[in-house]
Motif scaffolding. Structure first.
Motif, PDB file in Angstrom:
ATOM      1  N   LYS A 162       0.864  -1.181   0.000  1.00 29.91           N
ATOM      2  CA  LYS A 162       0.000   0.000   0.000  1.00 29.91           C
ATOM      3  C   LYS A 162       0.900   1.230   0.000  1.00 29.91           C
ATOM      4  O   LYS A 162       1.457   1.629   1.022  1.00 29.91           O
ATOM      5  N   GLY A 163       1.063   1.838  -1.186  1.00 29.18           N
ATOM      6  CA  GLY A 163       1.927   3.006  -1.322  1.00 29.18           C
ATOM      7  C   GLY A 163       1.193   4.272  -0.923  1.00 29.18           C
ATOM      8  O   GLY A 163       0.119   4.560  -1.458  1.00 29.18           O
ATOM      9  N   THR A 164       1.758   5.021   0.013  1.00 28.52           N
ATOM     10  CA  THR A 164       1.121   6.235   0.514  1.00 28.52           C
ATOM     11  C   THR A 164       2.142   7.375   0.561  1.00 28.52           C
ATOM     12  O   THR A 164       3.268   7.239   0.079  1.00 28.52           O
ATOM     13  N   LYS A 165       1.728   8.477   1.179  1.00 26.69           N
ATOM     14  CA  LYS A 165       2.623   9.621   1.356  1.00 26.69           C
ATOM     15  C   LYS A 165       3.153   9.715   2.783  1.00 26.69           C
ATOM     16  O   LYS A 165       3.788  10.696   3.144  1.00 26.69           O
ATOM     17  N   VAL A 166       2.881   8.700   3.595  1.00 23.04           N
ATOM     18  CA  VAL A 166       3.371   8.673   4.976  1.00 23.04           C
ATOM     19  C   VAL A 166       4.200   7.406   5.186  1.00 23.04           C
ATOM     20  O   VAL A 166       4.175   6.483   4.373  1.00 23.04           O
ATOM     21  N   SER A 210      -7.599 -14.382   3.130  1.00 25.99           N
ATOM     22  CA  SER A 210      -6.653 -14.924   2.150  1.00 25.99           C
ATOM     23  C   SER A 210      -5.244 -15.061   2.723  1.00 25.99           C
ATOM     24  O   SER A 210      -4.331 -15.484   2.008  1.00 25.99           O
ATOM     25  N   ASN A 211      -5.073 -14.691   4.006  1.00 30.08           N
ATOM     26  CA  ASN A 211      -3.754 -14.678   4.631  1.00 30.08           C
ATOM     27  C   ASN A 211      -2.755 -13.900   3.767  1.00 30.08           C
ATOM     28  O   ASN A 211      -1.642 -14.351   3.497  1.00 30.08           O
ATOM     29  N   LEU A 212      -3.175 -12.726   3.342  1.00 28.33           N
ATOM     30  CA  LEU A 212      -2.393 -11.889   2.444  1.00 28.33           C
ATOM     31  C   LEU A 212      -1.860 -10.692   3.234  1.00 28.33           C
ATOM     32  O   LEU A 212      -2.633  -9.790   3.584  1.00 28.33           O
ATOM     33  N   PRO A 213      -0.574 -10.666   3.554  1.00 26.57           N
ATOM     34  CA  PRO A 213      -0.024  -9.545   4.329  1.00 26.57           C
ATOM     35  C   PRO A 213      -0.128  -8.230   3.557  1.00 26.57           C
ATOM     36  O   PRO A 213      -0.161  -8.209   2.321  1.00 26.57           O
ATOM     37  N   ILE A 214      -0.159  -7.137   4.303  1.00 29.83           N
ATOM     38  CA  ILE A 214      -0.193  -5.791   3.740  1.00 29.83           C
ATOM     39  C   ILE A 214       0.996  -5.020   4.307  1.00 29.83           C
ATOM     40  O   ILE A 214       1.246  -5.070   5.517  1.00 29.83           O
ATOM     41  N   ILE A 215       1.722  -4.342   3.459  1.00 30.39           N
ATOM     42  CA  ILE A 215       2.796  -3.458   3.921  1.00 30.39           C
ATOM     43  C   ILE A 215       2.457  -2.043   3.480  1.00 30.39           C
ATOM     44  O   ILE A 215       2.310  -1.774   2.285  1.00 30.39           O
ATOM     45  N   VAL A 216       2.310  -1.153   4.447  1.00 29.93           N
ATOM     46  CA  VAL A 216       2.017   0.252   4.183  1.00 29.93           C
ATOM     47  C   VAL A 216       3.319   1.023   4.293  1.00 29.93           C
ATOM     48  O   VAL A 216       4.011   0.941   5.317  1.00 29.93           O
ATOM     49  N   TYR A 217       3.668   1.772   3.248  1.00 28.32           N
ATOM     50  CA  TYR A 217       4.964   2.462   3.256  1.00 28.32           C
ATOM     51  C   TYR A 217       4.874   3.753   2.461  1.00 28.32           C
ATOM     52  O   TYR A 217       3.882   4.021   1.776  1.00 28.32           O
ATOM     53  N   ASN A 218       5.927   4.552   2.556  1.00 28.69           N
ATOM     54  CA  ASN A 218       5.985   5.854   1.897  1.00 28.69           C
ATOM     55  C   ASN A 218       6.474   5.687   0.461  1.00 28.69           C
ATOM     56  O   ASN A 218       7.671   5.564   0.210  1.00 28.69           O
TER      57      ASN A 218
END
Length: 258
Positions: A162-166, A210-218
């Motif tokens: 998950k590409g974000t601005k934070v 779905s046991n699908l990890p999420i990585i939130v990053y800048n």
């Protein structure tokens, strides 16, 4: 020194339409589009199979003030078309770097994109083409977050980026709450219960099933996508701490799962 090997074979990158507008109030900023394309191409050159799910908020959002007096289904369909416009913009920027792409849409727009077919999408990924998914889920009342979780599950991706601005996920909005704490890791349950604004509840629930990890990053910081895919020491990891995959990804981080 040998470069770190990528930790994934296939990923889904989820980005909002707002990432494409850069400093503009509306539309597409050329520099912002090229930056996103660079990040996607960087991941591709690591040998990773890359799918992209893109929003349309830089053009139109079904839940925006501008749509407040509209029929919700009509507004959502306009938003879906906006995501296709963004997909085509990103496709052009990526292909100018000589990397093959396919735009696939959940709503038929035959002259400009392929219809989404699960097996065909997987085949494109296997054939080393970046697949950009437009049109959301193809159904109204679902966000592009839900589309990312759905496409990730259907194409058997290993992670959603998950590409974000934070930098990642905080316990509260750090712009409003000065003592908000950054979370290195987080469970699906905590993200849901505390409404941590990671993704919408439908997307998180589907990712958990779905046991699908999420990585939130800048994503706004150049090179961060490569770093997430190799070093794995930035952003917030969200998942099930009981799963082997989560433990493997969290091993580089010192705090215990939240």
């Amino acid at each position: 020194m040998t470069a770190p090997a990528p930790r994934f074979k296939r990923v889904i990158l989820k980005l909002s339409g707002e990432m494409l507008k850069g400093p503009l109030a509306y539309g597409h900023d050329r520099g912002a589009v090229e930056h996103i394309a660079n990040e996607v191409c960087d991941a591709y050159r690591l040998g990773i199979e890359v799918g992209v799910v893109i929003g349309g908020g830089n053009i139109f959002r079904g839940n925006s003030d501008a749509a407040s007096t509209m029929n919700r289904s009509v507004a959502d369909h306009i938003g879906m078309i906006a995501t296709v416009i963004n997909a085509l913009m990103l496709q052009d920027a990526i292909e100018r770097q000589d990397i093959p792409t396919r735009v696939m849409t959940a709503i038929p727009i035959d002259p400009v994109a392929e219809p989404y077919i699960r097996r065909r999408a997987i085949r494109h990924l296997e054939q080393r083409r970046v697949v950009i998914f437009g049109g959301g889920t193809g159904s109204t009342h679902f966000s592009t977050d839900s589309a990312a979780a759905l496409r990730g599950a259907e194409t058997e991706a290993e992670v959603i980026l998950k590409g974000t601005k934070v930098d990642g996920v905080y316990t509260a909005d750090p712009r409003k709450v000065p003592d908000a704490k950054f979370l290195e890791t987080c469970t699906y349950q905590r993200a849901l219960v505390e409404n941590l604004n990671v993704m919408d509840s439908a997307a998180i629930s589907l990712s958990r099933e779905s046991n699908l990890p999420i990585i939130v990053y800048n994503l706004a910081q150049a090179g961060n996508t490569r770093r997430v895919l190799t070093d794995g020491d930035i952003g917030t990891l969200i998942g099930d701490p009981e799963s082997a995959r989560f433990r493997e990804l969290a091993a580089r981080r010192t705090p215990a799962p939240a």
